[in-house]
Design an enzyme around this catalytic site. Sequence first.
Site, PDB file in Angstrom:
ATOM      1  N   CYS A 105      24.696 -11.740  64.246  1.00 17.61           N
ATOM      2  CA  CYS A 105      25.755 -12.556  63.645  1.00 17.61           C
ATOM      3  C   CYS A 105      25.179 -13.745  62.900  1.00 17.61           C
ATOM      4  O   CYS A 105      25.397 -14.896  63.268  1.00 17.61           O
ATOM      5  CB  CYS A 105      26.729 -13.012  64.719  1.00 17.61           C
ATOM      6  SG  CYS A 105      27.374 -11.652  65.695  1.00 17.61           S
ATOM      7  N   GLN A 140       3.186 -11.678  72.897  1.00 15.95           N
ATOM      8  CA  GLN A 140       3.950 -12.621  73.708  1.00 15.95           C
ATOM      9  C   GLN A 140       3.277 -12.966  75.030  1.00 15.95           C
ATOM     10  O   GLN A 140       3.660 -13.945  75.677  1.00 15.95           O
ATOM     11  CB  GLN A 140       5.355 -12.062  73.980  1.00 15.95           C
ATOM     12  CG  GLN A 140       6.238 -12.000  72.758  1.00 15.95           C
ATOM     13  CD  GLN A 140       6.520 -13.367  72.164  1.00 15.95           C
ATOM     14  OE1 GLN A 140       6.543 -14.389  72.852  1.00 15.95           O
ATOM     15  NE2 GLN A 140       6.730 -13.417  70.852  1.00 15.95           N
ATOM     16  N   GLY A 161      -1.063 -11.371  63.515  1.00 12.81           N
ATOM     17  CA  GLY A 161      -0.730 -10.361  64.502  1.00 12.81           C
ATOM     18  C   GLY A 161      -0.100  -9.143  63.861  1.00 12.81           C
ATOM     19  O   GLY A 161      -0.309  -8.003  64.311  1.00 12.81           O
ATOM     20  N   ALA A 203      -2.684 -15.613  67.247  1.00 11.43           N
ATOM     21  CA  ALA A 203      -3.093 -16.925  67.736  1.00 11.43           C
ATOM     22  C   ALA A 203      -1.970 -17.948  67.718  1.00 11.43           C
ATOM     23  O   ALA A 203      -1.880 -18.792  68.620  1.00 11.43           O
ATOM     24  CB  ALA A 203      -4.277 -17.439  66.920  1.00 11.43           C
ATOM     25  N   HIS A 204      -1.092 -17.907  66.722  1.00 11.85           N
ATOM     26  CA  HIS A 204      -0.069 -18.952  66.641  1.00 11.85           C
ATOM     27  C   HIS A 204       0.972 -18.827  67.749  1.00 11.85           C
ATOM     28  O   HIS A 204       1.740 -19.756  67.986  1.00 11.85           O
ATOM     29  CB  HIS A 204       0.598 -18.946  65.268  1.00 11.85           C
ATOM     30  CG  HIS A 204       1.576 -17.838  65.046  1.00 11.85           C
ATOM     31  ND1 HIS A 204       2.923 -17.998  65.238  1.00 11.85           N
ATOM     32  CD2 HIS A 204       1.392 -16.560  64.637  1.00 11.85           C
ATOM     33  CE1 HIS A 204       3.544 -16.863  64.952  1.00 11.85           C
ATOM     34  NE2 HIS A 204       2.641 -15.975  64.585  1.00 11.85           N
TER      35      HIS A 204
END
Length: 501
Positions: A322, A179, A68, A197-198
């Site tokens: 953090c 997403q 991506g 794809a993942h």
Amino acid sequence: MYFDVASTAPLHPVARQALTAALDEGWADPARLYRSGRQARMLLDAARGTVAEVLGVRADEVSFTASGTQALHLGMLGALAGNRRRGAHLVHSAVEHSAVLHTAEQWERTPAGSGTGRVTVVPVDRLGRAAPADFAAALRPDTALAVLQSANHEVGTVQPVGEVARVCGDVPLLVDAAQSAGRTAVPAGWSLLTASAHKWGGPAGVGVLVVRKGVRYASPLPADEREAGRVPGYVNVPAIVAAAASLRAVRAEAERENARLHGLVERIRTRVPQLVPEVEVVGDPVGRLPHLVTFSCLYVDGEVLLAGLDRAGFAVSSGSSCTSSTLTPSHVLAAMGVLTEGNVRVSLPFDATEAEVERFLAVLPGIVAGVRAPLGLDLPAPAGSSPVTVRDTAPDAEEPDGGAADGEAAGGGAAAGESLVPDALVLDALGKRCPLPVIELARRIGEVPAGGTVVVLADDEAARLDIPAWCGMRGQEYLGEAPAAGYGGDRGVAYLVRRTA
């Protein structure tokens, strides 16, 4: 329990089956004319057609990339190159994926993109949403490309893609759908689209770049005959076949599962603030992805919190500043102006159950309380939970010994120079990273009377975000910044807070 599909989803069973079969049948070079090559070509064409069908585009508009990220790089640079006669101006929102930000930074350094104002960043509101009017205001006659994600990867806020596409007019709009692909449909009007794809349960190493017909595009890389000349190199047919098969399966499941996951996430959004004190749930509560929720806990190191949840059996992620790996706040949370410390992102897989979510809600309060316990802050106890000791604290989360360790500026008072605000309590948090400056503020603000001022000296960039956010959460008045030198500091910034009660 794996609650981090926004980072990467487990390989879908359909993808595993398709990959195994394609390794036997689609191993040959699809550009060759002999039998095994033709067979691989048929599989590649069928996979391209499947992806096109799910995304609602033509098959010849779909190209496969190695990731991506590569799809974003090629999509942005190719569109900018193809529209160079229009100009070199690039527009993107402040909360895009880092691949977009890095490409924009590189574009500014190139001869074509050099010059003042060649990249314009569109701000977002506290929900993480970019306003179409702000995109419209950022456009110029020389704008060659606009970029907007379909939904944010850290907080889940869905962006107004359709509205932004309308205001862009003839300016190409690239949509990062990493997403949302497979989960929700992308509104019409865009010119280019990327996906990975993942993220939907396909194998890693397969990205998708869609360039609509009529969109000017020139590959930024040397010419190659594969993938319509957009993506050079040999294609991984078995992985592409598996990616396409899982995309179709996930899209079918999403139609059944989105409402259920939406309800589970809504439960987390509602219950976490009830169970854990001093928590801010971020992102749009309505216009959001169905499976993702993010919240930030005051006074908590994000890395320590994630480690505690991991020991309890939950894999979640964080966009928090953090952590030991970075001193830079999450650019998404920073752009939203929300709390950046103690950040937890939960993204549920399709098979997440109500019992798993309830267990997460059961263990979270005790883990947060355990992290906060050594700080000595006066916080209400979480409902129905006892503190859990978390031992793997970051080394610099402990108070240093002696001198200015109590948070008061070394050599304060007259020796520190005349304060700009008389009688202010000056807290020296120089050299301390988040969340320590905020912890010092919370611990010491009770020492000044109502109407009194506390000054926090800090050189951690996250303090610029977290101190105002803390004031908003605790009902205190944030007065702004001042030069640290006026309060005895030799570096950093002075943050002024007025105690209201």
